[in-house]
Design a protein around this motif. Structure first.
Motif, PDB file in Angstrom:
ATOM      1  N   ILE A  93       1.540  -1.657   0.237  1.00 44.64           N
ATOM      2  CA  ILE A  93      -0.029  -0.005   0.331  1.00 44.64           C
ATOM      3  C   ILE A  93       0.348   0.985  -0.207  1.00 44.64           C
ATOM      4  N   ALA A  94       1.822   1.336   0.699  1.00 46.89           N
ATOM      5  CA  ALA A  94       2.644   2.463   0.627  1.00 46.89           C
ATOM      6  C   ALA A  94       3.545   2.656  -0.571  1.00 46.89           C
ATOM      7  N   VAL A  95       3.876   1.408  -1.431  1.00 51.46           N
ATOM      8  CA  VAL A  95       4.637   1.836  -2.347  1.00 51.46           C
ATOM      9  C   VAL A  95       3.530   2.455  -3.615  1.00 51.46           C
ATOM     10  N   ASP A  96       2.129   1.697  -3.396  1.00 50.38           N
ATOM     11  CA  ASP A  96       1.141   2.787  -4.247  1.00 50.38           C
ATOM     12  C   ASP A  96       1.091   3.654  -4.007  1.00 50.38           C
ATOM     13  N   LEU A  97       0.666   4.855  -2.581  1.00 48.97           N
ATOM     14  CA  LEU A  97       0.901   5.739  -2.816  1.00 48.97           C
ATOM     15  C   LEU A  97       2.128   6.508  -3.132  1.00 48.97           C
ATOM     16  N   LEU A  98       2.622   5.769  -2.948  1.00 49.87           N
ATOM     17  CA  LEU A  98       3.989   6.671  -3.425  1.00 49.87           C
ATOM     18  C   LEU A  98       4.286   6.864  -4.952  1.00 49.87           C
ATOM     19  N   SER A  99       2.768   6.312  -5.811  1.00 48.83           N
ATOM     20  CA  SER A  99       3.567   5.642  -6.972  1.00 48.83           C
ATOM     21  C   SER A  99       2.853   7.073  -7.670  1.00 48.83           C
ATOM     22  N   GLN A 100       1.723   7.726  -7.345  1.00 48.27           N
ATOM     23  CA  GLN A 100       1.158   8.809  -7.378  1.00 48.27           C
ATOM     24  C   GLN A 100       2.187   9.477  -7.513  1.00 48.27           C
ATOM     25  N   ALA A 101       2.681  10.256  -6.250  1.00 48.30           N
ATOM     26  CA  ALA A 101       3.244  10.920  -5.102  1.00 48.30           C
ATOM     27  C   ALA A 101       4.622  11.182  -5.872  1.00 48.30           C
ATOM     28  N   GLU A 110      10.269   5.057 -17.947  1.00 53.95           N
ATOM     29  CA  GLU A 110      10.188   6.869 -18.168  1.00 53.95           C
ATOM     30  C   GLU A 110      10.189   6.911 -16.583  1.00 53.95           C
ATOM     31  N   GLY A 111      11.247   6.020 -15.681  1.00 50.88           N
ATOM     32  CA  GLY A 111      12.041   7.207 -14.815  1.00 50.88           C
ATOM     33  C   GLY A 111      11.226   7.355 -13.738  1.00 50.88           C
ATOM     34  N   LEU A 112      10.210   6.075 -13.257  1.00 50.42           N
ATOM     35  CA  LEU A 112       9.060   6.087 -12.439  1.00 50.42           C
ATOM     36  C   LEU A 112       8.942   4.657 -11.726  1.00 50.42           C
ATOM     37  N   GLU A 113      10.319   5.348 -10.750  1.00 48.84           N
ATOM     38  CA  GLU A 113      10.614   3.592  -9.504  1.00 48.84           C
ATOM     39  C   GLU A 113       9.302   3.231  -9.375  1.00 48.84           C
ATOM     40  N   ALA A 114       8.854   4.143  -8.200  1.00 47.42           N
ATOM     41  CA  ALA A 114       7.909   3.506  -7.303  1.00 47.42           C
ATOM     42  C   ALA A 114       7.049   2.749  -8.205  1.00 47.42           C
TER      43      ALA A 114
END
Lengths: 433, 433
Positions: A252-260, B415-419
């Motif tokens: 869940i943390a990394v899902d949140l970060l994938s937008q942040a 695309e450089g989007l690591e998370a």
């Protein structure tokens, strides 16, 4: 550190409302500059586009080099690795399969009086897709914009993709080719939007312009709207995750970060019915933030706009979710399917813990161009529908006109539109003569 | 007298292009005034709306009288004649029957890997319809805006209809009731749009605003767009009639006038393959113009923007028609059906001589809110689709993620989007552990 809200706290409503109405974008006022650029392109055509490209992108073009030649495209595309190519091809294939199903049916039927009614869908004649340059030059965006247009049957499809300092993105060019686009102009900014809307000596005007862009591009799209169609003006990205405690906090943390990580103005919110789980996720976010490549962006987004909201139960979660009307909604709960079915306002829903939002960004099939800033209350993501339009059809028979014509005449009279009434009356008189 | 063009004339292309690019609207620049009004309503709510209504409509209201009471509506509606009521009821019934067919289906399917994909349509929560006051207060517009919203399932539907000097239109109120609307605010202009978009103490905000209006209303709709959804900004009305010589010139003349009488900026064009027939129609127009109630408006429109275009054959007529992309297209020719099927760009087609355009304005069933000013190239008339939005759905299984996840991870990295990549990788690692 994101803010924590608890729905049983007495100041929750105030805090939640504040969260909803946070102004996340500081869009600079570039409207006057954009108006000037558009006027210049309308006035001087290619020459203006060339000068502006030299000024803003430090790239000197001629009318002949405004677009990539087939050889240049081949040479750039040849640089793409086999792995990247295979991934992009799979994405294109899945996006096409999803959007193929969106093409609506024409309709035609007869009413009780024998009148024929219906409608017919036709593609827009020409569409132009904008692809930002630099860091935000995303091949996935090319697929998401171009494939719906291609599925719609748009005859002429072009791309404007600036190449600052002459640096182009081979994956963008490959994505263009996979979407059936041969014409890629290496121009950007308001000048590209103006050129596509009004045309120049070299660039034929289009009917519809879609695709993301910076403040200049957004302002230019607003200005040419009406002359051509445009898609939405997208704001910063958002995700809402609704998760219960039976989840891996790391996921869940990394899902949140994938937008942040997209943008300092992006917003990531977790709603959970378990305070401890919320704490675990927040801790995991901090841990990831120590090493993430884009940690400075992601940290700023999470600190300024992130939130963990603890609710009493999932019913409450759904109520809050509809008030947020999120662009992306991930539901990682028991009965995720059942909860998803009760959502009223969301751009896209990712159901179950095995569906990270990133799947939707690239390869799931649904479009990743989605309504932001609560506009999922009234609008939809990009689709085939954005590249077609409906013509309504009506054919009266004499009998049908005899049956319903007098009511039309009556209404025309009541609205004071005499000629409207006469156009019906002339025919009724003939029928009665 | 309208202008005559002949496609074989050497200057035809120049003349036709000039006709296409005629600027018909002199929209006054009211943007600053509108910005002030919107800011005032956001700031002071009801009080601002009440003061502005007093100033512009010479009508003094209180928060309690901003909307019609049920008794006031009853009393007004009681003034409608039986004939008018019957006509309006028939129109409502036919418009509802047509729009009922527009509701699209939800979709859900499984791909080869077992992933579930699909979408779901939901109505916007609340919609506000604007109905102009005075001369352009058309009950038919109420039906055309409200019924699609009602069919879509919009839960809360309100109308703003100014009543200058306190004069209201009983037919407008009846049309509201026939469309299931109980709340009609007697306010107008930019203040009404602002109140619907942002809400006041008395008026709850809506999610979508539709309906025609003057320059102030149009400018206000543009400004609140994004905060709420809006329909198109409609320009002056247009009709193109394609007719061969086997028509009664009187019918075609009055069809042309049924647009010309709307507005001095309206445009009526006849395309025919018979010069003599064109002359006959033009003569008939002049004859009608001698007695028509709205002759000063219709004469100005016909003189300034009207045209008769003689072509060599109907193939040529269709090419010109697509370049015009007319709001209304009437085809009164042999094989009207076959010609209609070949049209690419038109808001609505009226097929055959027994189908005057006025039928579509009132009672045919299709919507009369249609794209003007060549925007039928990229947009459609109002429909149920304007009041619903699509949420896309995706649910991966572990197997599906195993199959397509690596490609998503690959694209995220490129695309450089690591998370983004990590959110997929975390799950793949679990699968492989």
């Amino acid at each position: 550190m994101a803010q924590f809200l608890n729905s049983i706290s007495p100041d929750f409503e105030a805090a939640f409302t504040a969260l909803l109405s946070m102004k996340r974008e500081d869009s600079p006022d570039v409207d006057d500059a954009v108006a000037e650029i558009i006027a210049d392109v309308r006035d001087r055509g290619d020459q203006a586009v060339i000068e502006l490209t030299s000024r803003f992108d430090r790239l000197d073009l001629t009318p002949a080099t405004l677009s990539f030649s087939a050889e240049e495209m081949d040479a750039e595309i040849a640089k793409v690795s086999d792995d990247d190519r295979a991934a992009l091809e799979l994405a294109a294939q899945r996006i096409r399969a999803y959007h193929d199903r969106q093409m609506p049916e024409d309709a035609q039927w007869q009413d009780a009086y024998g009148a024929t009614l219906g409608w017919r869908w036709t593609p827009v004649g020409a569409a132009g897709l904008y692809v930002p340059g630099g860091l935000a030059s995303y091949p996935s965006s090319v697929l998401m914009n171009a494939i719906p247009a291609q599925v719609a049957g748009v005859e002429r499809l072009v791309i404007c993709a600036p190449t600052p300092d002459g640096v182009s993105n081979p994956l963008v060019l490959l994505a263009a080719r996979l979407s059936g686009i041969d014409t890629v102009y290496r121009i950007g900014g308001a000048q590209a939007i103006a050129a596509m809307a009004y045309g120049t000596e070299t660039i034929s005007p289009v009917d519809k312009i879609t695709g993301p862009g910076n403040a200049y591009v957004a302002a230019a799209k607003r200005r040419v709207f009406g002359k051509v169609g445009i898609d939405m003006i997208a704001g910063p990205s958002e995700i809402l995750v609704i998760a219960d405690k039976d989840n891996d906090p790391d996921w869940i943390a990394v899902d949140l970060l994938s937008q942040a990580e997209h943008d300092e103005s992006a917003q990531s919110i977790l709603i959970t019915d378990d305070q401890d789980f919320g704490n675990e996720v927040a801790k995991a976010v901090e841990r990831y933030l120590e090493t993430l490549d884009r940690r400075s962006i992601a940290s700023a987004s999470w600190r300024d706009f992130g939130a963990v909201i603890v609710v009493q139960d999932m019913d409450e979660a759904l109520v809050l979710s509809d008030r947020i009307a999120p662009e992306h909604l991930e539901i990682a709960c028991a009965d995720a399917e059942g909860l998803a079915a009760r959502v009223h306002h969301a751009g896209a829903i990712f159901i179950g813990a095995w569906t990270p939002e990133a799947i939707g960004d690239y390869i799931g099939g649904p479009n990743h161009v989605l309504p932001t800033a609560r506009s999922a209350r009234f609008s939809s993501g990009l689709s085939v529908m954005d590249f077609i339009k409906r013509t309504t059809l009506a054919r009266m028979t004499p009998e049908a006109l005899r049956a319903i014509g007098p009511a039309a005449e009556r209404l025309a009279q009541s609205e004071g539109l005499e000629a409207h009434g006469l156009s019906v009356r002339a025919r009724l008189d003939k029928l009665n003569s």
